[in-house]
Scaffold this active site. Sequence first.
Site, short mmCIF file in Angstrom:
data_model
loop_
_atom_site.label_atom_id
_atom_site.label_comp_id
_atom_site.label_asym_id
_atom_site.label_seq_id
_atom_site.Cartn_x
_atom_site.Cartn_y
_atom_site.Cartn_z
N ARG A 44 42.20 -17.74 -6.32
CA ARG A 44 42.80 -16.63 -5.57
C ARG A 44 42.04 -15.35 -5.89
NH1 ARG A 44 47.56 -16.57 -2.85
NH2 ARG A 44 48.17 -18.55 -3.81
N GLU A 75 46.16 -26.27 -1.93
CA GLU A 75 45.79 -25.92 -0.55
C GLU A 75 44.32 -25.52 -0.45
OE1 GLU A 75 46.41 -22.37 2.69
OE2 GLU A 75 47.95 -22.62 1.16
N SER A 117 44.40 -24.33 6.08
CA SER A 117 45.63 -24.20 6.84
C SER A 117 45.24 -24.04 8.29
CB SER A 117 46.42 -22.98 6.35
OG SER A 117 47.70 -22.95 6.93
N ARG A 172 41.32 -9.80 0.64
CA ARG A 172 42.78 -9.75 0.60
C ARG A 172 43.24 -9.03 -0.66
NH1 ARG A 172 44.38 -15.83 2.81
NH2 ARG A 172 43.21 -15.66 4.76
N ARG A 215 37.40 -22.35 -2.78
CA ARG A 215 38.30 -23.42 -3.21
C ARG A 215 37.60 -24.79 -3.13
NH1 ARG A 215 44.57 -21.93 -1.92
NH2 ARG A 215 44.44 -19.75 -2.60
#
Length: 427
Positions: free
Chosen positions: A276, A348, A351, A261, A390
Amino acid sequence: MHDIRFIRENPAAFDAALARRGLPAIAAELVDLDERRRALSTEAQVAQARRNEASKAIGAAKAAKDEATAAPLMAEVATLKERLPAIEAEEKDVAAQLKAALNLIPNLPADDVPGGAGEEDNVEVARWGTPRAFDFSPKEHADLAPALGMDFETGTRLSGARFTFLRGDMARLHRALGQFMLDVQTREHGYTECNPPVLVRDEAMYGTDKLPKFAEDSFRTTDDRWLIPTSEVSLTASVMGELLDESALPLRLTALTLCFRSEAGAAGRDTRGFIRQHQFEKCELVSIVRPEDSEAEHQRMVRAAETILERLNLPYRKLLLCTGDMGFGARKTYDLEVWLPGQSAYREISSCSNTGAFQARRMNTRYRVAAEKKTEFVHTLNGSGLAVGRTLVAVLENYQSEDGSVTVPEALMSYMGGIDRLEPINK
């Protein structure tokens, strides 16, 4: 992608659903474009039919040597021949305008999704586990992990910001987490393990609602392929354009892949550490189901993701996202947030979204309803089961000791070849 027939028949309901996402009414504009497209299509069909009819009449008149009848018919055919390409071009242009407008409209929220403007309006629905009580001040992973083999400097030197080089037992723990996730999802939750491409074409990205709106969030190669932002793209698009048998559903697919990403919209967020990254690994969960099964499948998928956190004994909470915080393609989303003691916050880690028929319509993926001999669009769902990096961060922070070492969770022992603790390399 939205069904223009639904918008045409339910313009007020469509606009009301968009308003829940904080978007302006657009049904009238879409219906107008659709009416223009349909009118032009009808005009083209009528003109083509008249051209064919007149051409036959010309043939008959010429056979009868009736030039008086043939001449005006030939003039009419010539006019129609000249006019038809313009009508067809205008229809194509209006259809393109309609598709472009529909491409930028997010999915409509399910009725039970709470209203809200942003993450502060998400609804916590459950918590699991009790955060550990430390007898020392726990460190954030960015401060703890470098001594254990998480090398931020080398990653940055090789590739730039938001890349990390893992070494030794740190790399092994990262690998163990991914393998553990795959094993649980395949052996206990019935997902079929896949090893899909991480380079895909435009069609796959478009079908899974990543294009055209989010092109800047992904990396593109010089030969016009895309590095997947998540294997949701590859797994979901594996049924692109297919007509599935009802007996083949549900399809449950999982993959542990690299993901990429650009984080174009995340400037300044989580710049420290491993949370991230431009390149990361994720165990993805994808389900392809009948419409009537999608809500139950959504709950099942969330439970599959929760299982990983519970096996690792990582406290977490489950949130139902509000209309203002859901992703573009989702009609309903649950987030799982893991407790990070170094930050003293939940962050988070998964999801899980039900997209309904939104992606299926873009991919043109249907199934044959056996009892009724008709076809319908499938429903697609996707979720993280989990994000490996994560999860590594959560393990490091929750299992740390005052001396800088980290205990390996019991669930991972069999994957670590006898290593039960990560020790500082320079100790």
